[in-house]
Write an enzyme that holds these catalytic residues in place. Structure first.
Site, PDB file in Angstrom:
ATOM      1  N   HIS A 103       0.842  -1.201   0.000  1.00  0.00           N
ATOM      2  CA  HIS A 103       0.000   0.000   0.000  1.00  0.00           C
ATOM      3  C   HIS A 103       0.881   1.258   0.000  1.00  0.00           C
ATOM      4  CE1 HIS A 103      -3.226   2.817   1.216  1.00  0.00           C
ATOM      5  NE2 HIS A 103      -2.267   3.359   1.953  1.00  0.00           N
ATOM      6  N   GLU A 104       1.897   1.275   0.863  1.00  0.00           N
ATOM      7  CA  GLU A 104       2.786   2.448   0.924  1.00  0.00           C
ATOM      8  C   GLU A 104       3.555   2.593  -0.389  1.00  0.00           C
ATOM      9  OE1 GLU A 104       2.120   4.450   3.128  1.00  0.00           O
ATOM     10  OE2 GLU A 104       1.063   3.108   4.486  1.00  0.00           O
ATOM     11  N   HIS A 107       1.618   4.496  -2.875  1.00  0.00           N
ATOM     12  CA  HIS A 107       1.727   5.963  -2.821  1.00  0.00           C
ATOM     13  C   HIS A 107       2.931   6.446  -3.638  1.00  0.00           C
ATOM     14  CE1 HIS A 107      -1.548   6.738  -0.148  1.00  0.00           C
ATOM     15  NE2 HIS A 107      -1.070   5.997   0.835  1.00  0.00           N
ATOM     16  N   HIS A 111       2.910   8.980  -6.843  1.00  0.00           N
ATOM     17  CA  HIS A 111       3.806  10.135  -6.949  1.00  0.00           C
ATOM     18  C   HIS A 111       4.514  10.121  -8.297  1.00  0.00           C
ATOM     19  CE1 HIS A 111       6.982  12.780  -4.693  1.00  0.00           C
ATOM     20  NE2 HIS A 111       6.287  13.461  -5.578  1.00  0.00           N
TER      21      HIS A 111
HETATM   22 ZN   LIG Z   1      -1.992   5.314   2.509  1.00  0.00          ZN
END
Ligand SMILES: [Zn+2]
Length: 233
Positions: A103-104, A107, A111
């Site tokens: 999940h991270e 991100h 980006h």
């Molecule tokens: Zn998150």
């Protein structure tokens, strides 16, 4: 006029649903994370290794994966272009650890892709930080000088609207990161078919906490608007 009255039944009516939803979301996350952080992932990978695989596959070799203290403190820092995983997810070889790490990484992929809502959220960060600090000041000033400066309530409404907008933009960004995470985990063979449901349960439960935060914010904003409207009478 009392701007912030804990014993105002109207305040309670606006605050309690958000509060209950928040507690329910935390319990759900606690259960889902607790359950799947005891289920070993078939690949035997740690969260850090899974994140590294996803990032390298997207040519993000320059994004470091670092260990950070705290429970569920995992995050991607767009200013540092670095991924931070809590110790249990960094070292954990579990469905929960790999799911959160992915999940991270999602991100970081947002980006890289200059995903519009991710950029919008980033742009809102300084304004939101200012709004939440100023709101605290207005909170006390409004309380002390409530009869002299009734316009304080409108400033409070404006500041709170900024914070609510931030929550509103955060929600789809979080769901999109989880969507990207699941695609990559499966595509790269980091989780097996039967592990997918566990990953989804952990990530859906985490997303629910953002839903609760948004609902609380919207209700609080409506409460402030009600007060502001009444203050004009
Ligand atoms: Zn998150």
């Amino acid at each position: 006029m009392m701007l912030w009255n804990l014993f105002d039944p109207l305040w309670l009516a606006f605050a309690v649903p958000g509060l209950l939803l928040g507690i329910w979301a935390q319990i759900k996350l606690h259960h889902a994370y607790g359950k799947y952080s005891r289920v070993a992932v078939e690949s035997g990978m740690t969260g850090a290794e899974a994140a590294r695989r996803i990032l390298n596959d997207a040519d993000l070799n320059n994004v470091p994966v670092e260990e950070v203290g705290g429970h569920l403190s995992d995050h991607y820092d767009p200013t540092k272009r670095a991924l931070f995983l809590s110790s249990e997810n960094f070292h954990g070889r579990t469905v929960a650890a790999v799911g959160v790490a992915a999940h991270e990484s999602g991100h970081a992929l947002q980006h890289q892709a200059a995903y519009g809502l991710f950029n919008a959220r980033m742009a809102l960060v300084p304004m939101t930080q200012f709004a939440s600090m100023a709101y605290m000041g207005i909170f006390f000033a409004g309380f002390i000088f409530r009869s002299a400066f009734p316009t304080f309530i409108w400033i409070a409404v404006g500041l709170f609207a900024v914070m609510t907008l931030f929550q509103l933009v955060t929600l789809p960004v979080e769901y999109d990161a989880s969507r990207r995470a699941k695609v990559q985990l499966f595509r790269l063979g980091l989780v097996r078919e039967d592990e997918r449901a566990g990953v989804s349960k952990v990530l859906d439960a985490a997303a629910l906490t953002y839903v609760a935060a948004l609902v609380s914010s919207v209700l609080q904003l409506l409460y402030l608007l009600t007060l502001a409207r009444d203050s004009r009478r």
